[in-house]
Design a protein around this motif. Structure first.
Motif, PDB file in Angstrom:
ATOM      1  N   SER A  60      32.480  53.609  43.470  1.00 38.17           N
ATOM      2  CA  SER A  60      31.732  52.491  42.882  1.00 38.17           C
ATOM      3  C   SER A  60      31.884  52.471  41.372  1.00 38.17           C
ATOM      4  O   SER A  60      32.051  51.410  40.766  1.00 38.17           O
ATOM      5  N   PHE A  61      31.834  53.636  40.757  1.00 39.61           N
ATOM      6  CA  PHE A  61      31.964  53.734  39.306  1.00 39.61           C
ATOM      7  C   PHE A  61      33.336  53.222  38.861  1.00 39.61           C
ATOM      8  O   PHE A  61      33.451  52.493  37.871  1.00 39.61           O
ATOM      9  N   ASN A  62      34.375  53.570  39.603  1.00 39.91           N
ATOM     10  CA  ASN A  62      35.721  53.101  39.280  1.00 39.91           C
ATOM     11  C   ASN A  62      35.810  51.587  39.399  1.00 39.91           C
ATOM     12  O   ASN A  62      36.396  50.920  38.548  1.00 39.91           O
ATOM     13  N   ARG A  63      35.207  51.021  40.430  1.00 41.27           N
ATOM     14  CA  ARG A  63      35.212  49.565  40.602  1.00 41.27           C
ATOM     15  C   ARG A  63      34.517  48.863  39.441  1.00 41.27           C
ATOM     16  O   ARG A  63      34.959  47.816  38.979  1.00 41.27           O
ATOM     17  N   VAL A  64      33.418  49.445  38.980  1.00 41.81           N
ATOM     18  CA  VAL A  64      32.697  48.858  37.849  1.00 41.81           C
ATOM     19  C   VAL A  64      33.561  48.897  36.589  1.00 41.81           C
ATOM     20  O   VAL A  64      33.632  47.916  35.846  1.00 41.81           O
ATOM     21  N   GLY A  67      36.180  46.282  36.900  1.00 45.41           N
ATOM     22  CA  GLY A  67      35.558  44.983  36.666  1.00 45.41           C
ATOM     23  C   GLY A  67      35.335  44.720  35.188  1.00 45.41           C
ATOM     24  O   GLY A  67      35.508  43.599  34.707  1.00 45.41           O
ATOM     25  N   LYS A  68      34.994  45.763  34.456  1.00 47.09           N
ATOM     26  CA  LYS A  68      34.805  45.622  33.010  1.00 47.09           C
ATOM     27  C   LYS A  68      36.121  45.237  32.327  1.00 47.09           C
ATOM     28  O   LYS A  68      36.139  44.432  31.399  1.00 47.09           O
ATOM     29  N   GLN A  69      37.232  45.781  32.817  1.00 46.28           N
ATOM     30  CA  GLN A  69      38.529  45.418  32.257  1.00 46.28           C
ATOM     31  C   GLN A  69      38.878  43.961  32.567  1.00 46.28           C
ATOM     32  O   GLN A  69      39.431  43.254  31.725  1.00 46.28           O
ATOM     33  N   VAL A  70      38.555  43.509  33.774  1.00 47.53           N
ATOM     34  CA  VAL A  70      38.783  42.099  34.119  1.00 47.53           C
ATOM     35  C   VAL A  70      37.936  41.215  33.203  1.00 47.53           C
ATOM     36  O   VAL A  70      38.414  40.208  32.676  1.00 47.53           O
ATOM     37  N   TRP A  71      36.689  41.600  32.982  1.00 47.40           N
ATOM     38  CA  TRP A  71      35.804  40.835  32.096  1.00 47.40           C
ATOM     39  C   TRP A  71      36.375  40.779  30.681  1.00 47.40           C
ATOM     40  O   TRP A  71      36.343  39.740  30.038  1.00 47.40           O
ATOM     41  N   ARG A  72      36.926  41.873  30.205  1.00 44.61           N
ATOM     42  CA  ARG A  72      37.546  41.872  28.869  1.00 44.61           C
ATOM     43  C   ARG A  72      38.732  40.923  28.813  1.00 44.61           C
ATOM     44  O   ARG A  72      38.968  40.272  27.803  1.00 44.61           O
ATOM     45  N   MET A  73      39.497  40.852  29.901  1.00 45.86           N
ATOM     46  CA  MET A  73      40.636  39.934  29.927  1.00 45.86           C
ATOM     47  C   MET A  73      40.170  38.486  29.887  1.00 45.86           C
ATOM     48  O   MET A  73      40.817  37.632  29.289  1.00 45.86           O
ATOM     49  N   VAL A  74      39.029  38.204  30.521  1.00 45.15           N
ATOM     50  CA  VAL A  74      38.485  36.850  30.541  1.00 45.15           C
ATOM     51  C   VAL A  74      37.907  36.484  29.179  1.00 45.15           C
ATOM     52  O   VAL A  74      38.131  35.383  28.676  1.00 45.15           O
ATOM     53  N   THR A  75      37.171  37.408  28.562  1.00 45.76           N
ATOM     54  CA  THR A  75      36.463  37.086  27.314  1.00 45.76           C
ATOM     55  C   THR A  75      37.317  37.253  26.068  1.00 45.76           C
ATOM     56  O   THR A  75      37.000  36.673  25.039  1.00 45.76           O
ATOM     57  N   THR A  76      38.369  38.047  26.138  1.00 39.75           N
ATOM     58  CA  THR A  76      39.256  38.220  24.982  1.00 39.75           C
ATOM     59  C   THR A  76      40.693  37.911  25.396  1.00 39.75           C
ATOM     60  O   THR A  76      41.529  38.808  25.494  1.00 39.75           O
ATOM     61  N   PRO A  77      41.000  36.631  25.618  1.00 41.27           N
ATOM     62  CA  PRO A  77      42.338  36.269  26.088  1.00 41.27           C
ATOM     63  C   PRO A  77      43.433  36.484  25.046  1.00 41.27           C
ATOM     64  O   PRO A  77      44.614  36.467  25.393  1.00 41.27           O
ATOM     65  N   ASN A  78      43.077  36.707  23.787  1.00 42.03           N
ATOM     66  CA  ASN A  78      44.086  36.912  22.746  1.00 42.03           C
ATOM     67  C   ASN A  78      44.448  38.374  22.524  1.00 42.03           C
ATOM     68  O   ASN A  78      45.275  38.682  21.678  1.00 42.03           O
ATOM     69  N   LEU A 111      42.909  46.010  39.534  1.00 42.90           N
ATOM     70  CA  LEU A 111      42.102  45.028  38.805  1.00 42.90           C
ATOM     71  C   LEU A 111      41.712  43.868  39.713  1.00 42.90           C
ATOM     72  O   LEU A 111      40.567  43.393  39.678  1.00 42.90           O
ATOM     73  N   MET A 112      42.630  43.426  40.534  1.00 40.77           N
ATOM     74  CA  MET A 112      42.329  42.323  41.445  1.00 40.77           C
ATOM     75  C   MET A 112      41.342  42.742  42.532  1.00 40.77           C
ATOM     76  O   MET A 112      40.598  41.926  43.055  1.00 40.77           O
ATOM     77  N   GLY A 113      41.298  44.030  42.854  1.00 42.68           N
ATOM     78  CA  GLY A 113      40.313  44.529  43.792  1.00 42.68           C
ATOM     79  C   GLY A 113      38.902  44.458  43.233  1.00 42.68           C
ATOM     80  O   GLY A 113      37.924  44.384  43.978  1.00 42.68           O
ATOM     81  N   ALA A 114      38.766  44.464  41.906  1.00 37.38           N
ATOM     82  CA  ALA A 114      37.453  44.387  41.257  1.00 37.38           C
ATOM     83  C   ALA A 114      37.151  42.984  40.740  1.00 37.38           C
ATOM     84  O   ALA A 114      36.060  42.731  40.231  1.00 37.38           O
TER      85      ALA A 114
END
Length: 144
Positions: A60-64, A67-78, A111-114
């Motif tokens: 679960s910790f790894n998935r979180v 997910g945080k890395q996916v969120w960073r990709m969404v919020t910091t696209p540059n 990443l796609m798994g999260a």
């Protein structure tokens, strides 16, 4: 079986091995015999405020963290990582709509798994509305 299901099976086995090592470290052994396990691993991984010991459940910790890395990709696209992964895996669409290719790297598959964790808590801000697909994007809280 999907790519994510296969990688999850592999990772689950590895997590079980790591959890076993952590449990062995916690309880240890004496004179070559394993010590008594006074509580279950499930109890140990519960939060302290729920009367657990606060150990991390690694899967679960790894998935979180993924997910945080996916969120960073969404919020910091540059950022450099976001630009490279977007160019390689989803150049013409959203990270939430892209397909997972068979030859994708292990990190991208992870990443796609999260991605679903991030997608569940994300809503689209409309802005000028040019890039919003009103029938496909999640933009009204509470609606599917």
């Amino acid at each position: 079986m999907s790519i994510n299901a296969i990688t999850n099976l592999i990772r689950k086995g590895n997590y079980n091995k790591i959890n076993a090592k952590l449990a062995f470290y916690q309880w240890g052994e004496e004179n070559g015999k394993k010590k008594m396990h006074w509580c279950s691993w499930k109890k140990m991984t519960q939060q302290k405020d729920r009367e657990g010991l606060g150990f991390k459940e690694l899967q679960s910790f790894n998935r979180v963290l993924l997910g945080k890395q996916v969120w960073r990709m969404v919020t910091t696209p540059n950022s450099l990582v976001s630009k490279v992964l977007k160019a390689k895996y989803y150049p013409h669409e959203s990270i939430f709509r892209c397909k997972i290719k068979q030859n994708s790297s292990w990190i991208w598959q992870s990443l796609m798994g999260a991605r679903d964790l991030v997608e569940k808590g994300t809503y689209r801000k409309i802005g000028n509305g040019k890039s919003t697909k009103i029938w496909e994007d999640k933009w009204i809280p509470g609606n599917s």
